[in-house]
Design a protein around this motif. Sequence first.
Motif, PDB file in Angstrom:
ATOM      1  N   ASP A   1       6.993  -6.728   0.384  1.00  0.00           N
ATOM      2  CA  ASP A   1       5.827  -6.713  -0.510  1.00  0.00           C
ATOM      3  C   ASP A   1       4.941  -7.933  -0.272  1.00  0.00           C
ATOM      4  OD1 ASP A   1       6.724  -4.394  -1.575  1.00  0.00           O
ATOM      5  OD2 ASP A   1       7.585  -5.290  -3.389  1.00  0.00           O
TER       6      ASP A   1
ATOM      7  N   THR B   1      13.837  -5.736   8.368  1.00  0.00           N
ATOM      8  CA  THR B   1      12.742  -5.432   7.439  1.00  0.00           C
ATOM      9  C   THR B   1      11.419  -5.307   8.183  1.00  0.00           C
ATOM     10  OG1 THR B   1      13.863  -6.586   5.649  1.00  0.00           O
ATOM     11  CG2 THR B   1      11.496  -6.278   5.409  1.00  0.00           C
TER      12      THR B   1
ATOM     13  N   SER C   1      -2.893  -7.681   3.387  1.00  0.00           N
ATOM     14  CA  SER C   1      -3.993  -7.059   2.672  1.00  0.00           C
ATOM     15  C   SER C   1      -5.045  -8.095   2.277  1.00  0.00           C
ATOM     16  CB  SER C   1      -3.429  -6.344   1.434  1.00  0.00           C
ATOM     17  OG  SER C   1      -4.458  -5.997   0.571  1.00  0.00           O
TER      18      SER C   1
ATOM     19  N   ARG D   1       3.076  -7.575   3.028  1.00  0.00           N
ATOM     20  CA  ARG D   1       2.003  -6.583   2.895  1.00  0.00           C
ATOM     21  C   ARG D   1       0.830  -7.179   2.130  1.00  0.00           C
ATOM     22  NH1 ARG D   1       4.023  -0.556   1.548  1.00  0.00           N
ATOM     23  NH2 ARG D   1       5.906  -0.452   2.783  1.00  0.00           N
ATOM     24  N   ASP D   2       1.176  -7.915   1.076  1.00  0.00           N
ATOM     25  CA  ASP D   2       0.137  -8.509   0.248  1.00  0.00           C
ATOM     26  C   ASP D   2      -0.669  -9.538   1.038  1.00  0.00           C
ATOM     27  OD1 ASP D   2      -1.122  -8.921  -2.334  1.00  0.00           O
ATOM     28  OD2 ASP D   2      -0.160 -10.891  -2.305  1.00  0.00           O
TER      29      ASP D   2
ATOM     30  N   GLY E   1      12.949  -6.254  -0.317  1.00  0.00           N
ATOM     31  CA  GLY E   1      11.763  -5.558  -0.803  1.00  0.00           C
ATOM     32  C   GLY E   1      10.665  -6.540  -1.144  1.00  0.00           C
ATOM     33  N   GLU E   2      11.077  -7.681  -1.722  1.00  0.00           N
ATOM     34  CA  GLU E   2      10.098  -8.694  -2.082  1.00  0.00           C
ATOM     35  C   GLU E   2       9.445  -9.289  -0.840  1.00  0.00           C
ATOM     36  OE1 GLU E   2      11.643 -11.671  -4.707  1.00  0.00           O
ATOM     37  OE2 GLU E   2       9.844 -12.891  -4.567  1.00  0.00           O
TER      38      GLU E   2
ATOM     39  N   ASP F   1       9.820  -1.425   8.115  1.00  0.00           N
ATOM     40  CA  ASP F   1       8.744  -1.147   7.164  1.00  0.00           C
ATOM     41  C   ASP F   1       7.585  -0.451   7.873  1.00  0.00           C
ATOM     42  OD1 ASP F   1       7.702  -2.154   4.257  1.00  0.00           O
ATOM     43  OD2 ASP F   1       6.061  -2.014   5.706  1.00  0.00           O
TER      44      ASP F   1
END
Lengths: 106, 346
Positions: free
Chosen positions: B80, B116, B87, B83-84, B76-77, B120
């Motif tokens: 994240d 992953t 972004s 994605r970060d 999950g990290e 995702d």
Amino acid sequence: MCTLCGVLGGSEHWTDAVARPGVFTRTADPLERRRERARRVIFANRILASYGMQLSDWQGTAFILSTATGKSEMVETLTHLWSVAERLSGRVCDPLDPALLARFGA
Amino acid sequence: MSDPVPQFTPVTLITGFLGSGKTTLLQRLLRDPALADTAVLINEFGEVGLDHHLLERIDERTVLLQSGCLCCTVRGELADAMRDLHSRRARGAVPVFRRVVIESTGLADPFPVLTTLHADPVLKHHFRMATVVTTVDAVNGARTLADHVESVKQVAVADHIVLTKADLADAAATASVERRVRAINPAAPLIRNPDLPTVSAAILAGDASASLQRDPLTDAWFAHELRTAGSDQDRRHADDIHAFAIVLDRPLDWTAFGMWLTMLLHRYGNEVLRVKAILNIAGTDTPVAVHGVQHLVHPPVHMQAWPDGDRRSRIVFIVKSLDRASIERSLAVFCGLDAEAAKAVA
């Protein structure tokens, strides 16, 4: 939905890859996509008949897998076909099973 | 000026057992000016992360994933963090990067990392798995491969294998490790001198262009496959992980092959560590490359041309405890079923 993580939209099958440069897929042209789906249903039914099941297209967006006794379940993509087939039939769908292959004259 | 952000940013996973030289390799690669636009994610197992300090490049594009091992607790990290990064790149908050490198812990099973990226719902539209690079230590590699199944998996899924510390090992030890690596994965190019600039560029460039056009390394992969696995002899060892190639003379039906491989990986995904194929698909002039790792199959690549004069389909399997003959027989039977489907839909 991904059956492992429950994430929506995580289930694209590799044979249904989004059309983009360099990727081999039959999803780009609507007619070709429908033809491919029809071929899949016919092909899958050759295999599924061995387990007493049948697959049919549903609105061009999903499939319906049914057993001879009337149980049926919606299958979104090929990703989930065999896990649903095993659950509905209570049998293991093994492509290396000599008995399965023998049915096709190997 | 072309768009500086690729539509699908290639992701390279650098894996390899503890102490096998992953960070050193990454350090060397990042010194290449051609690879300056690379974001780096480092996963360390343990409370105090050191590798990111060893990298000598700490900036906003270097991310440390520190809360555990990538394959268990920090998937999950990872999602994240990626994605970060995506972004922040889109907002202009970080310098533009055109590729991502993930350095995993030495204990990690590489498969969950690949999954992953594919599973995702955000990442799969912006990133694509380019290559897996596995480091193997010439000094300790033989023992590591004998004792730790994770290291065997890391070698099995590799697109490129870098033999490290060859200068510290004697010739016999190096040859022994090479034989062992070749037995597990006969197809991935084995790089003995990671200092060569051409090698460093090729490893991470997996895609140099923004599109998924022909992978510049695909030809090498299959050319190597023909020289090694093409001898038609299984290469077995004690843990029963072995590689073999199936060569098919007549064009394959895409529907039949897709159905067959899906069914095979559903039942035997844990045993099929790697499948890589160059296929002659009926009705298609140029070859289709298929890459799979366990249950996961990457989007098929439509290559621009055949790598050589051979137009036969070639499929390389790296499997555990599976019998070559039964896979070959099953594929032949399934592909024999395509005629009826083709006739019905024509």
